[in-house]
Every structure is written in C-alpha cells, then in structure tokens.
Design a protein around this motif. Structure first.
Motif, PDB file in Angstrom:
ATOM      1  N   GLY A 210       0.809  -1.210   0.000  1.00  0.00           N
ATOM      2  CA  GLY A 210       0.000   0.000   0.000  1.00  0.00           C
ATOM      3  C   GLY A 210       0.842   1.259   0.000  1.00  0.00           C
ATOM      4  N   ALA A 211       0.189   2.359   0.318  1.00  0.00           N
ATOM      5  CA  ALA A 211       0.842   3.661   0.335  1.00  0.00           C
ATOM      6  C   ALA A 211       0.307   4.482   1.496  1.00  0.00           C
ATOM      7  CB  ALA A 211       0.621   4.397  -0.984  1.00  0.00           C
ATOM      8  N   ILE A 212       1.174   5.314   2.063  1.00  0.00           N
ATOM      9  CA  ILE A 212       0.830   6.141   3.212  1.00  0.00           C
ATOM     10  C   ILE A 212       1.165   7.587   2.886  1.00  0.00           C
ATOM     11  CG2 ILE A 212       1.218   6.568   5.680  1.00  0.00           C
ATOM     12  CD1 ILE A 212       2.401   3.701   5.806  1.00  0.00           C
ATOM     13  N   LEU A 224       4.678   7.540   1.108  1.00  0.00           N
ATOM     14  CA  LEU A 224       5.460   6.330   1.306  1.00  0.00           C
ATOM     15  C   LEU A 224       4.771   5.133   0.670  1.00  0.00           C
ATOM     16  CD1 LEU A 224       6.240   6.795   5.124  1.00  0.00           C
ATOM     17  CD2 LEU A 224       7.618   7.571   3.179  1.00  0.00           C
ATOM     18  N   GLU A 225       5.527   4.301   0.001  1.00  0.00           N
ATOM     19  CA  GLU A 225       5.034   3.029  -0.515  1.00  0.00           C
ATOM     20  C   GLU A 225       5.608   1.911   0.345  1.00  0.00           C
ATOM     21  OE1 GLU A 225       6.508   3.191  -4.534  1.00  0.00           O
ATOM     22  OE2 GLU A 225       4.572   3.898  -5.287  1.00  0.00           O
ATOM     23  N   PHE A 226       4.799   0.891   0.630  1.00  0.00           N
ATOM     24  CA  PHE A 226       5.304  -0.200   1.459  1.00  0.00           C
ATOM     25  C   PHE A 226       4.851  -1.549   0.925  1.00  0.00           C
ATOM     26  CE2 PHE A 226       1.181   0.844   3.328  1.00  0.00           C
ATOM     27  CZ  PHE A 226       0.606  -0.397   3.561  1.00  0.00           C
ATOM     28  N   ARG A 227       5.701  -2.502   1.144  1.00  0.00           N
ATOM     29  CA  ARG A 227       5.397  -3.917   0.911  1.00  0.00           C
ATOM     30  C   ARG A 227       6.079  -4.677   2.036  1.00  0.00           C
ATOM     31  NH1 ARG A 227       3.567  -6.980  -3.226  1.00  0.00           N
ATOM     32  NH2 ARG A 227       3.622  -5.165  -4.622  1.00  0.00           N
ATOM     33  N   GLY A 228       5.287  -5.048   3.041  1.00  0.00           N
ATOM     34  CA  GLY A 228       5.878  -5.621   4.234  1.00  0.00           C
ATOM     35  C   GLY A 228       6.715  -4.570   4.940  1.00  0.00           C
TER      36      GLY A 228
END
Length: 270
Positions: A210-212, A224-228
């Motif tokens: 997802g993204a924050i 911010l982009e996140f994967r785990g």
C-alpha cells in the motif's frame, strides 16, 4: 503519448498521430527534429488549438517533472505545459475487481452514460486521470461496462466502458487523499525539533502492500510506498525517504530533515 526504450516517441494530438525520436536524461526530454505526423484536418477550433499546442511543445528540449503525489509527468517547453497521466494497459478483469478506477486511454474525456450502452444518453464527461469509485462491472454483448460513482460532492453515478478505465493504485489513491483508514503517528519535522503527532492516511492493495500519506507541519508531506517491511517514498519537495532504523514503536523513515515512525500494524505486520 508513449515513450519506448529504443529512443522513440509516438502518440496522438487527438486529431493526428505522430512519431519520432526522443532522448530523456537529467530531467530533460530532447525531441528529435522532424516528427512524422499524419495530415488529417482537425474538425473544430478546439481540436486544432490542442494539436498546435502539442506540436509546439514537442520541439527541441522539453523539461520533465514527475509528480509522484499525483502520479503524473509534467512536460514544459516553448511556453506550453502538458500533464501526462499513466495510460491504459491493465487487463479488464483486474479493473473489474478494483474498488477505484482511473480514466485512461482517452484523448481528453470519457463519456459517462446513464445505462451500459453506447445508445444511452451521456450524463457526464470524466477527465483523463480522474479517479472514481467502481461499483461493479458487467460483461455485455459489445464490451465490458463498469458502473462508476464520482468521489466528489456530486455523487453522480453512471456507466463507463471498461477499456478506458484502469485500476487506481494505492499510491495514486493516497496521493489523491482517498484513504482506507486514517490515524496519527509519531513524527519529527526537523532534526532539532521534538517529537509530535502527525496525521496520516493509508490506501491498501489486496496483497497487503500500500501507500501512506503523512502530513508534516509547515505543509510538508511524505508519500510512502510499502510492501511488508520494505518502505520507501518521497517528500513533496522531492527528497527521498527510506527506512533508517527499527524501534519498538515501528520503522523510522527519514526524509531530508524530518522523520516519521510508522507502526508495524499500519504496515500490516502486527
């Protein structure tokens, strides 16, 4: 407009197709001389003006400025500015399962119809790059249609052809402030500042990534982009953001002079 790895550029002005060579480097797009273009007459003054602006833009050196918050690429040259949005290319079945879709693959606007048929009346026109809610897609004899709803105050609903819609990514939705959840997290707006609470919103994909979007003081933001536990991103002034350390409170992400602590629960890890 499409860019290829072999240094070619092609596209449409909305009236005529064009192709040629272009080289991108250091924030500049150098368009080769003599773009090849079809010679159809453009019906209407508006379309003719649009074509003139595009051909004027694509002469010589053009500045390129990506905007990760809007997921766009801004081209500026010869007194003309154009904002490019990602094109189509996502399979219809993926679009059908997305909660939000984005208008793509059209020259200007997409017809939104009262019913799922080209014979039905047009109730609105959705601009290229516009994000809308997807209320469900149906396979009809001519094409797949998706029932959409505007996310603005109008709440207008209608039907759009699925081939002109793409799934709106979590990053794009977060940049547009369309969140799945909101909250507050610890942040430090500057190295010599104390810890404060900052608002954030998160948009999630089905696979847990997802993204924050974090709202820092002084109108600063981090996307911010996140994967785990893999987190990276950018600030609205162009600074890169990356994980600097892990604490009991979560992952500390630094960008320029600021830092934020992203709880593991927000990343879906606890």
């Amino acid at each position: 407009m499409s860019f290829a790895a072999n240094g070619t550029i092609s596209g449409s002005t909305g009236c005529n197709a064009f192709s040629g060579t272009a080289r991108a480097a250091d924030g500049q797009l150098q368009v080769g001389k003599g773009l090849a273009m079809t010679r159809r007459a453009c019906p209407g003054e508006g379309l003719a003006t649009q074509e003139k602006r595009i051909t004027t833009l694509l002469q010589g050196e053009v500045s390129m400025q990506p905007d990760p918050f809007a997921d766009t690429l801004i081209l500026t040259g010869n007194g003309v500015t154009a904002t490019l949005t990602p094109g189509a290319g996502i399979a219809a079945q993926e679009t059908s399962g997305s909660a939000y879709v984005i208008v793509s693959g059209v020259d200007a606007t997409l017809n939104i119809r009262a019913e799922a048929s080209t014979r039905s009346g047009v109730v609105s026109h959705a601009a290229l790059g516009q994000i809308m809610k997807n209320l469900g897609c149906e396979e009809r004899s001519d094409r797949t249609w998706c029932r959409i709803a505007y996310v603005d105050a109008s709440g207008l609903e209608g039907w759009a052809a699925a081939e002109y819609l793409s799934a709106a990514t979590a990053t794009r939705r977060a940049g547009a402030e369309l969140f799945d959840e909101i909250g507050r997290l610890q942040c430090r707006p500057a190295l010599d500042a104390g810890m404060v609470k900052c608002d954030y919103g998160v948009a999630r994909e089905a696979d847990g990534s997802g993204a924050i979007l974090v709202y820092l003081p002084e109108n600063q933001r981090l996307l911010l982009e996140f994967r785990g536990a893999e987190v990276s991103g950018v600030s609205n002034d162009g600074g890169e953001a990356q994980v600097s350390r892990e604490t009991d409170a979560g992952l500390v992400v630094s960008a320029d002079q600021s830092e934020v602590t992203v709880p593991m629960a927000v990343l879906g890890l606890r």
